[in-house]
Design an enzyme around this catalytic site. Structure first.
Site, PDB file in Angstrom:
ATOM      1  N   ASP A 104       0.562  -1.314   0.008  1.00 13.36           N
ATOM      2  CA  ASP A 104      -0.296   0.050   0.311  1.00 13.36           C
ATOM      3  C   ASP A 104       0.974   1.184  -0.130  1.00 13.36           C
ATOM      4  O   ASP A 104       1.187   2.234   0.913  1.00 13.36           O
ATOM      5  CB  ASP A 104      -1.255   0.504   1.382  1.00 13.36           C
ATOM      6  CG  ASP A 104      -2.311   0.902   1.012  1.00 13.36           C
ATOM      7  OD1 ASP A 104      -2.181   1.301  -0.297  1.00 13.36           O
ATOM      8  OD2 ASP A 104      -2.932   1.243   1.705  1.00 13.36           O
ATOM      9  N   CYS A 107       0.385   4.778   1.710  1.00 15.97           N
ATOM     10  CA  CYS A 107      -0.800   4.884   2.803  1.00 15.97           C
ATOM     11  C   CYS A 107      -0.432   5.577   3.833  1.00 15.97           C
ATOM     12  O   CYS A 107       0.431   6.125   4.084  1.00 15.97           O
ATOM     13  CB  CYS A 107      -0.985   3.476   3.037  1.00 15.97           C
ATOM     14  SG  CYS A 107      -2.547   3.596   4.054  1.00 15.97           S
ATOM     15  N   GLU A 215     -12.440   9.070   9.627  1.00 13.72           N
ATOM     16  CA  GLU A 215     -12.508   9.370  11.279  1.00 13.72           C
ATOM     17  C   GLU A 215     -13.421  10.616  11.627  1.00 13.72           C
ATOM     18  O   GLU A 215     -12.613  12.058  10.921  1.00 13.72           O
ATOM     19  CB  GLU A 215     -11.743   9.002  12.559  1.00 13.72           C
ATOM     20  CG  GLU A 215     -12.127   7.954  12.620  1.00 13.72           C
ATOM     21  CD  GLU A 215     -11.406   7.021  13.665  1.00 13.72           C
ATOM     22  OE1 GLU A 215     -11.655   5.998  14.113  1.00 13.72           O
ATOM     23  OE2 GLU A 215     -10.491   8.068  14.476  1.00 13.72           O
ATOM     24  N   HIS A 243      -7.649   8.108   6.420  1.00 11.05           N
ATOM     25  CA  HIS A 243      -6.188   7.122   6.654  1.00 11.05           C
ATOM     26  C   HIS A 243      -6.105   6.357   5.410  1.00 11.05           C
ATOM     27  O   HIS A 243      -7.579   5.685   5.289  1.00 11.05           O
ATOM     28  CB  HIS A 243      -6.468   6.247   8.108  1.00 11.05           C
ATOM     29  CG  HIS A 243      -5.470   5.037   7.443  1.00 11.05           C
ATOM     30  ND1 HIS A 243      -5.766   4.049   8.454  1.00 11.05           N
ATOM     31  CD2 HIS A 243      -4.314   5.235   7.355  1.00 11.05           C
ATOM     32  CE1 HIS A 243      -4.291   3.433   8.097  1.00 11.05           C
ATOM     33  NE2 HIS A 243      -3.201   3.600   7.473  1.00 11.05           N
ATOM     34  N   ASN A 335       4.174   4.376   3.778  1.00 11.32           N
ATOM     35  CA  ASN A 335       4.674   3.131   3.012  1.00 11.32           C
ATOM     36  C   ASN A 335       6.298   4.213   2.229  1.00 11.32           C
ATOM     37  O   ASN A 335       4.887   4.592   0.933  1.00 11.32           O
ATOM     38  CB  ASN A 335       3.642   2.243   3.119  1.00 11.32           C
ATOM     39  CG  ASN A 335       3.410   1.176   4.162  1.00 11.32           C
ATOM     40  OD1 ASN A 335       3.793   1.568   4.771  1.00 11.32           O
ATOM     41  ND2 ASN A 335       2.486   0.552   3.453  1.00 11.32           N
ATOM     42  N   HIS A 407       3.701   5.365  13.204  1.00 12.65           N
ATOM     43  CA  HIS A 407       2.777   4.857  12.537  1.00 12.65           C
ATOM     44  C   HIS A 407       1.672   5.087  12.787  1.00 12.65           C
ATOM     45  O   HIS A 407      -0.130   4.719  12.261  1.00 12.65           O
ATOM     46  CB  HIS A 407       2.858   5.075  10.849  1.00 12.65           C
ATOM     47  CG  HIS A 407       2.338   3.450  10.951  1.00 12.65           C
ATOM     48  ND1 HIS A 407       2.940   2.410  11.680  1.00 12.65           N
ATOM     49  CD2 HIS A 407       1.271   2.829  10.073  1.00 12.65           C
ATOM     50  CE1 HIS A 407       2.355   1.546  11.284  1.00 12.65           C
ATOM     51  NE2 HIS A 407       1.360   1.841  10.116  1.00 12.65           N
ATOM     52  N   GLY A 408       0.939   3.569  14.513  1.00  9.19           N
ATOM     53  CA  GLY A 408       0.069   3.796  14.023  1.00  9.19           C
ATOM     54  C   GLY A 408      -0.220   2.531  16.451  1.00  9.19           C
ATOM     55  O   GLY A 408       1.258   2.369  16.506  1.00  9.19           O
TER      56      GLY A 408
END
Lengths: 484, 145
Positions: A104, A107, A215, A243, A335, A407-408
């Site tokens: 991805d 992303c 969101e 996202h 990425n 990143h998360g």
């Protein structure tokens, strides 16, 4: 289950603790540089052994500079760990790896200010959730309203978000708040196959599925008031986070070049510790073609988030009955492989920096930042999981891990385990009870993305701050989540 | 997840941190490829919910049997993405380096299929195609979702 042969046990005695949040995998075997993992003791204990193995494997690749890094949210990827950062020097035989960027491509997360206050939002929350769900295509099999001809596709692949704006999706001032000013240089659409183009044809302006989302969030806490002021966010503000990535085009480019690199590595004289590390010397025609295709995919991701931004603005303006601008806070990709200038041992070097599941986190005064953000550092946008917190951080400097951050959250549980444990409909009802509206075409998808299936993003963000990767600026809590 | 672990024919998923592993087991290499394709469908939806109403043909060629397997899955992923279809029945023939296959399925029906996630591509991680015992073939890899 597999009986894999672990190279390391998650035995902390295998690591040298350089600092409270910095762990070294010492050089051994074919490693050219050490591995470094930034994490708390709890986070590193919870990491899969495969993170250590993959971080060490990346350290074996030709031309790697300084170290093979893993961020606090690192987990088992393919080839490179997800949460991996590695920079290569072309003049020392350095390589480019399709697996080091991932499928991805580009992303990332984009955050928009809304200017709507919480009371007004609450009054319209259901209408807004339904409007966003209708207005932004999400999920398996969904298509966008834009269908690109081959010529338009080529323009999009070189133009990125700037192309989208020229088509009427957004405003010129959006560009300054996007990495690369919204347009990645060096894209080569000729290196993008007909299959990749075909896969993208009907997917412009779609969110995708899995962990991708849109969101509506509230800024629930400010940790650094000075930087928050520069970012123009305050407690109680309502923002939107998007996202998603380069959709089918990026997936197809990743797929094709991973295989081509795997099949040509031996011929190019690269001994790979594992075939999944497929790569090519930066100066080789294959690597140059990949870079041209990958940069085209970066533009595709930037264009895609730009189109979705436009759709979001339309829905907000319609729901609240007035023209809402929804300006960008920032847009980060996690990425990528980018050519950047870094100081290594006092010498300026141009390096090919791979960040897979890791964001740029450029520090104060970096020339790539727009003037008004130079005093704060680059905004780093960290997505949580559905129903949990997200964070805004700020880059601190270029010295650690080539100016990168996490990143998360990363999954704590497989999709299968999550599907067995939770029911989508019940989760949606429970979250609604907490004031969080979920809209998704697939209840099974919701179950697999349950908040409990992810690690606690707060501990990841804490570790990033403690390790000096970035500063925590604000916490965001969800109000509406559109999920593919 | 394997329907019956003593059965020489079947499929299963295996865990990976962010993604999912697909594994097919069969008495021939071709059958292991067919079973792994069922595991692929099962990532997205319940196989039984997909009616095999429409047939498509797929071919691939690769001198490396493991990369031939990745090519097979990638071809399916491409067809799923561009035709917006799901498949529930597969017939694979392998002759030397060449694979020719048929897949039966139908267009995605979001309400009925409740598709959980789209598949981005097959990876080379945990990639294996081998005859483990006589008449017991295994084909597996991690796919990115």
């Amino acid at each position: 289950m597999l009986s894999a042969s672990w190279m390391y046990e998650m035995d902390l005695s295998q690591l040298i603790r350089r600092d409270v949040y910095e762990w070294e995998i010492p050089m051994r075997g074919a490693m050219r540089v050490p591995g470094i993992i930034y994490a708390s003791q709890d986070l590193i204990r919870a990491m899969d052994d495969k993170v250590l193995e993959q971080t060490a494997n990346v350290a074996m690749l030709p031309g790697i500079v300084s170290a093979s890094y893993a961020m606090p949210d690192a987990h088992w990827g393919y080839g490179f760990p997800i949460g991996g950062v590695a920079a290569f020097d072309a003049e020392e035989g350095g390589v480019v790896s399709a697996g080091g960027v991932g499928f991805d491509i580009s992303c990332g997360v984009r955050c928009l200010h809304t200017g709507v206050d919480l009371d007004e939002l609450k009054q319209k929350q259901v209408v807004l959730a339904d409007g966003l769900y209708r207005g932004i295509p999400a999920g398996v099999g969904s298509t966008g309203k834009i269908s690109l001809s081959d010529r338009e596709m080529t323009e999009m692949l070189t133009g990125g978000a700037a192309w989208a704006i020229a088509q009427g999706y957004g405003r010129a001032e959006d560009l300054a708040r996007i990495e690369e000013n919204g347009r990645m240089q060096g894209a080569d659409p000729k290196a993008v196959s007909a299959h990749a183009r075909r896969r993208q044809r009907d997917e412009m302006g779609t969110l995708g599925s899995g962990n991708h989302y849109l969101e509506v969030q509230i800024v629930s806490e400010i940790f650094d008031k000075k930087i928050a002021n520069v970012f123009a966010i305050a407690e109680g503000d309502v923002v939107v986070s998007i996202h998603c990535g380069s959709r089918g085009l990026g997936h197809q480019i990743g797929t094709e070049y991973l295989k081509e690199m795997a099949q040509s590595a031996a011929g190019l004289g690269i001994a790979l510790p594992d075939r999944e590390l497929a790569c090519a010397p930066i100066h080789s025609p294959l690597a140059q073609r990949y870079l041209g295709a990958m940069r085209s995919a970066i533009n595709c991701a930037l264009a895609n988030r730009q189109v979705i931004t436009h759709l979001t603005r339309q829905v907000f303006s319609e729901v609240f009955g007035r023209e809402l601008q929804l300006p960008l806070l920032y847009d980060v990709s996690h990425n990528t492989c980018k050519v950047e200038e870094h100081l290594v041992g006092g010498t300026k070097m141009n390096l090919h920096v791979h960040r897979k599941g890791a964001t740029r986190a450029f520090g104060l005064d970096h020339p790539d930042l727009p003037q008004e953000l130079k005093a704060a550092g680059q905004p780093v946008l960290i997505g949580g999981s559905m129903g949990t917190a997200s964070y805004v951080l700020a880059g601190t400097g270029m010295e650690i891990a080539f100016g990168s951050a996490c990143h998360g959250a990363g999954r704590a549980m497989s999709r299968h385990a999550a599907k067995k444990r939770w029911q989508g409909r019940k989760l949606v009802d429970q979250l609604a009870g907490r004031g969080i509206l979920i809209r998704s075409p697939s209840m099974r998808g919701v179950a697999e993305e349950a908040p409990g299936a992810y690690k606690d993003v707060s501990s990841v963000v804490d570790a990033a701050q403690e390790a000096g990767l970035a500063r925590v600026v604000a916490k965001l809590l969800p109000l509406v989540c559109v999920k593919g | 997840m394997v329907q019956n672990s003593t059965d020489p024919v079947g499929w299963e998923h295996f865990d990976h941190d962010a993604d999912v592993g697909v594994r097919g087991i069969g008495v021939t290499q071709a059958q292991a490829f067919e079973q792994a394709a069922l595991a692929l469908t099962s990532i997205v939806t319940q196989i039984e919910s997909v009616e095999p109403r429409q047939r498509i043909d797929i071919s691939a060629e690769n001198g490396d049997p493991e990369l031939l397997f990745v090519d097979w899955l990638d071809a399916l992923i491409f067809e799923m993405a561009t035709r917006r279809m799901l498949f529930s029945r597969y017939k694979v023939d392998i002759e030397g380096e060449r694979l020719s296959a048929r897949a039966w399925g139908e267009p995605v029906d979001v309400n009925r299929h409740q598709p959980a996630v789209e598949i981005k591509g097959a990876t080379l991680t945990e990639l294996k195609v081998e005859e483990q015992d006589e008449g017991q073939w295994l084909a597996q890899c991690v796919v990115d979702v």
